[in-house]
Structures are given as C-alpha cells and as structure tokens.
Design a protein around this motif. Structure first.
Motif, mmCIF file in Angstrom:
data_model
loop_
_atom_site.group_PDB
_atom_site.id
_atom_site.type_symbol
_atom_site.label_atom_id
_atom_site.label_comp_id
_atom_site.label_asym_id
_atom_site.label_seq_id
_atom_site.Cartn_x
_atom_site.Cartn_y
_atom_site.Cartn_z
ATOM 1 N N GLU A 180 69.179 11.069 -43.125
ATOM 2 C CA GLU A 180 67.660 11.439 -42.195
ATOM 3 C C GLU A 180 67.211 13.040 -43.066
ATOM 4 O O GLU A 180 67.213 13.661 -42.968
ATOM 5 N N HIS A 181 67.316 12.903 -45.049
ATOM 6 C CA HIS A 181 66.835 14.035 -45.654
ATOM 7 C C HIS A 181 65.733 14.518 -44.651
ATOM 8 O O HIS A 181 65.141 15.625 -44.978
ATOM 9 N N GLY A 182 64.991 14.169 -43.958
ATOM 10 C CA GLY A 182 64.078 14.826 -43.667
ATOM 11 C C GLY A 182 63.724 15.463 -42.310
ATOM 12 O O GLY A 182 63.045 16.670 -42.447
ATOM 13 N N LYS A 183 64.690 15.254 -41.560
ATOM 14 C CA LYS A 183 65.107 16.366 -40.436
ATOM 15 C C LYS A 183 65.537 17.157 -40.995
ATOM 16 O O LYS A 183 65.636 18.643 -39.879
ATOM 17 N N ILE A 184 66.966 16.961 -41.617
ATOM 18 C CA ILE A 184 67.932 18.448 -41.883
ATOM 19 C C ILE A 184 66.963 19.298 -43.359
ATOM 20 O O ILE A 184 67.985 19.913 -44.526
ATOM 21 N N GLU A 185 66.312 19.249 -44.405
ATOM 22 C CA GLU A 185 65.490 19.404 -45.474
ATOM 23 C C GLU A 185 65.279 20.470 -45.277
ATOM 24 O O GLU A 185 65.772 21.506 -46.408
ATOM 25 N N HIS A 186 64.887 21.794 -44.584
ATOM 26 C CA HIS A 186 64.796 22.600 -44.114
ATOM 27 C C HIS A 186 66.629 23.285 -44.547
ATOM 28 O O HIS A 186 66.838 24.782 -44.267
ATOM 29 N N LEU A 187 67.373 22.271 -43.948
ATOM 30 C CA LEU A 187 69.376 22.723 -44.017
ATOM 31 C C LEU A 187 69.241 22.781 -45.559
ATOM 32 O O LEU A 187 70.171 23.731 -45.683
ATOM 33 N N LEU A 188 68.831 21.501 -46.022
ATOM 34 C CA LEU A 188 69.018 22.032 -47.801
ATOM 35 C C LEU A 188 68.524 22.853 -48.224
ATOM 36 O O LEU A 188 69.339 23.485 -49.328
ATOM 37 N N ASP A 189 67.100 23.099 -48.168
ATOM 38 C CA ASP A 189 66.587 24.149 -48.638
ATOM 39 C C ASP A 189 68.001 25.509 -48.313
ATOM 40 O O ASP A 189 68.255 26.677 -49.362
ATOM 41 N N LEU A 190 68.323 26.150 -47.148
ATOM 42 C CA LEU A 190 69.351 26.664 -46.849
ATOM 43 C C LEU A 190 70.459 26.967 -47.377
ATOM 44 O O LEU A 190 71.230 27.692 -48.554
ATOM 45 N N GLN A 191 71.084 25.481 -47.586
ATOM 46 C CA GLN A 191 72.432 25.433 -48.227
ATOM 47 C C GLN A 191 72.414 25.727 -49.602
ATOM 48 O O GLN A 191 73.346 26.221 -50.772
ATOM 49 N N LYS A 192 71.315 25.588 -50.675
ATOM 50 C CA LYS A 192 70.982 25.964 -51.879
ATOM 51 C C LYS A 192 70.534 27.641 -52.404
ATOM 52 O O LYS A 192 71.217 28.197 -53.491
ATOM 53 N N GLN A 193 70.028 28.094 -50.603
ATOM 54 C CA GLN A 193 70.040 29.036 -51.312
ATOM 55 C C GLN A 193 71.190 30.403 -51.102
ATOM 56 O O GLN A 193 71.186 31.358 -51.464
ATOM 57 N N TYR A 194 71.904 29.600 -49.769
ATOM 58 C CA TYR A 194 73.482 30.283 -49.864
ATOM 59 C C TYR A 194 74.310 28.562 -50.392
ATOM 60 O O TYR A 194 74.935 28.410 -49.127
ATOM 61 N N PRO A 195 75.102 29.674 -51.626
ATOM 62 C CA PRO A 195 75.928 28.285 -52.109
ATOM 63 C C PRO A 195 77.228 28.748 -51.606
ATOM 64 O O PRO A 195 77.431 29.829 -51.432
ATOM 65 N N ASN A 196 78.217 27.452 -51.309
ATOM 66 C CA ASN A 196 79.622 28.024 -50.597
ATOM 67 C C ASN A 196 79.711 27.887 -48.957
ATOM 68 O O ASN A 196 80.968 28.445 -49.370
ATOM 69 N N GLN A 197 78.841 28.290 -48.836
ATOM 70 C CA GLN A 197 78.735 28.626 -46.996
ATOM 71 C C GLN A 197 78.507 27.892 -45.879
ATOM 72 O O GLN A 197 78.783 28.621 -44.965
ATOM 73 N N LEU A 198 77.713 27.054 -46.515
ATOM 74 C CA LEU A 198 77.070 25.674 -45.350
ATOM 75 C C LEU A 198 77.186 24.682 -45.480
ATOM 76 O O LEU A 198 77.102 23.915 -47.001
ATOM 77 N N LYS A 199 78.316 23.622 -44.622
ATOM 78 C CA LYS A 199 78.457 22.564 -45.409
ATOM 79 C C LYS A 199 78.198 22.011 -43.583
ATOM 80 O O LYS A 199 78.532 21.472 -42.417
ATOM 81 N N PHE A 200 78.231 19.979 -44.491
ATOM 82 C CA PHE A 200 76.918 19.636 -43.283
ATOM 83 C C PHE A 200 77.975 18.554 -42.619
ATOM 84 O O PHE A 200 79.032 17.862 -43.852
#
Length: 350
Positions: free
Chosen positions: A43-63
């Motif tokens: 459900e990418h629409g619900k986590i789009e903002h988290l995916l953006d954070l994942q790109k902004q902070y590489p290797n720090q956020l795992k789902f």
C-alpha cells in the motif's frame, strides 16, 4: 535507570501513523536506525512519506510487515532492538459498528502480541507505549470527582465501557494490560505517553485521521453555526513525537506521562485560527446552547449521553510531570493550529 545503545535499531510499530511518522523522522534526524512496521508494504499510498524518508536517510530505515492480531508478527522487526516504541492502535470515534472488533481487540490483543514478543526478545530494555488521556478520563463530567477538576497521571478512566466511549475504553484496557505484563518480569521497563487531542501538521496526505477531520471541518465551515461548549485538551503531534524519543533515551525517566499543552473550549481553537486568518475561513463565533446540541448533535455523531457528560462540564489536565520527567518543552498552540492549517492548504486538502 535504563541506558539504550544509540547504535541498536529502534522498533516503531504502526510506522505509517500520524504520531509514529514524526517519531521516525526525529529518530532518523538523530542518526538512529529504525525498524518500522506497517500493515502492508504494497500500500504505497499509505507509506509514500516514509519511502521519501527512506531515500533521504539511506540505510537507516527498514520496513517490516506486521499485524496487531497476528501472534509472532513482530519478531523479525524486533531483532536486536533495545528500544521498542509501540504506537500501533486504532483511533476513530465515529462510524463504529462493532467496537469489540474495531477497537478493543486490535488495541488489547495488539499490545499483548507486541509485549509477548518483547518478553521473547532478550535485547529489549525499554518499551514506550502510546496510550492516551482517554486512559485517564472518560468524559469531562468525571472531573467532578477529582481535586480542582484536574486530572494527573495517578488517575485512571473507570467510567468508559464497550457501550460508553468505546475508544477510551480500548486505550484503558490496553494500557492496564501493558502494566500487568511488565510487572511480571524485571528485564525491561515501560513508559507510557498519554496525549490529549493531537493536532498539528501531518507528514502524509492521508485524510482518514480524526485530527485531520477536525481541522478540515473547522476550516470548511461545518461548525460555522456554532460548536458545543466542550473543553478539550490539545497537544502538538511534534511535541508528542519528541516526548516518545525523550522517554526512550532518558535513562531516569519512568511511569505515565500526560501530554497536553492546554485545555480549551472548542471555540478556543476557532479563536486561535481567526486571530491568524481573520475572515478567510467560515469559523464558528459562538457556542451552541446545550438543548440545541441535544437536538442536532446526533447528526454529527454526538449522542445524548455524550452531550450530557461533556457539554458545559469542567475539565483541567496537569502536564507538569512530562516537563519534569522528560524535559519536554511545549510549542504554542497557535503554532500547532496554524501549521496544521497551512499543511492542509499546501496539500490542497481543503
């Protein structure tokens, strides 16, 4: 005293949520590694903002995918974590058809499942649980039975039930269960964050949040004829998120923490917005007489019992322990409401 290794991963459950998203952002900004659980990665629409954070902070956020009602669902996400921040729980107060299945089971069973996993994960030292002021009081009329009509962390909601304020009941039984579970062991400790009505800008574009509904209805004129004279505690979502982080890493912190900047009548929220925007939005300018709330309230989801127990009733909430124990500094509510409105305008959600 609990010392958390800042290099260990931090588990945040319900990662796509309103509060959790800000918690994750602050942790990433602090250089932490975050394991975030979501119900469905597809459900990418619900986590789009988290995916953006994942790109902004590489290797720090795992789902990780996890379901509150599924036993052992959180094991993989919790591996290696010393700090667990459990925010996942349903929050809605209208449109409830089956309170047991929609509210009680996810809140109670979800807490049990997560904390059972904590018991089975030897690395965990501390759990920070998102509870609510709803676990402290049910209706404003409850304040008649406490000193100076003021609630503190020593109080518990004893008046809500499956049929009266079921959301408040769900938060109460879930938090009580959490304290029962932690008291049966001595390896990890528990802190709770008990916010009042959370407002402020969201990191996502989702419209299914009660806080977003409140602000949109206020700005779009749904309350223009007037609002019930109901006192409410308000707190900024960013302050709530920071409180979770402080609770996680302050070694000496302990216990329950009321998070509530200020108690205002509903009209007070409109007055703050009007002071900034003038006549730009059709904001309410007065309170509805109680008899009128009885008549039209049901059309807005306010039954007679709610009106009797909350309209024209006193309420005060003491947040001093959150300042003392966590060192939390509250931002002005004017900033909270205006930033929330500006976010909705920027995203063309009004």
């Amino acid at each position: 005293m609990v010392s958390i290794n800042p290099k260990s991963p931090i588990l945040v459950t319900g990662g796509a949520g309103y509060i959790a998203s800000w918690i994750i952002r602050y942790l990433l900004e602090d250089g932490k590694t975050v394991h975030a659980t979501v119900r469905k990665l597809s459900e990418h629409g619900k986590i789009e903002h988290l995916l953006d954070l994942q790109k902004q902070y590489p290797n720090q956020l795992k789902f990780f995918e996890a379901d509150l009602l599924q036993a052992r669902s959180f094991h993989e996400a919790m591996k290696g974590a010393e700090l667990v921040i459990h925010t996942a729980s349903p929050f809605f107060i209208s449109g409830i058809k089956d309170a047991q299945k929609q509210l009680i089971e996810p809140a109670l069973e979800g807490t049990r499942n997560v904390l059972q996993t904590v018991n089975e994960t030897s690395s965990v030292k501390r759990v920070v649980l998102t509870s609510s002021v709803a676990a402290i009081l049910g209706d404003n009329i409850d304040s008649l039975s406490v000193p100076n009509h003021t609630f503190t962390e020593e109080h518990w909601n004893t008046t809500s039930s499956l049929t009266n304020q079921p959301y408040s009941y769900s938060k109460t039984v879930a938090e009580r269960e959490a304290w029962e579970i932690v008291n049966k062991q001595n390896r990890w400790d528990l802190l709770t964050i008990n916010p009042s009505f959370v407002m402020g800008p969201s990191l996502s574009k989702r419209l299914d949040a009660t806080s977003v509904d409140f602000m949109r209805n206020m700005l779009k004129g749904a309350f223009r004829p007037g609002v019930p004279n109901t006192r409410m505690g308000f707190v900024d979502v960013r302050d709530v998120a920071k409180a979770h982080v402080l609770a996680g890493f302050r070694a000496e912190a302990k216990g329950r923490h009321i998070l509530s900047n200020q108690v205002l009548p509903m009209l007070g929220a409109a007055d703050i917005l009007r002071a900034h925007y003038g006549k730009r939005f059709p904001l309410p300018t007065g309170n509805l007489p109680k008899f009128l709330v009885y008549l039209i309230g049901p059309f807005f989801g306010l039954n007679w019992s709610y009106t009797e127990k909350n309209v024209d009733q006193p309420l005060e909430i003491d947040h001093s322990y959150s300042v003392k124990d966590l060192g939390l500094e509250y931002r002005p509510l004017s900033e909270t409401f205006v930033d929330h409105a500006e976010q909705l305008l920027a995203m063309k959600l009004i």
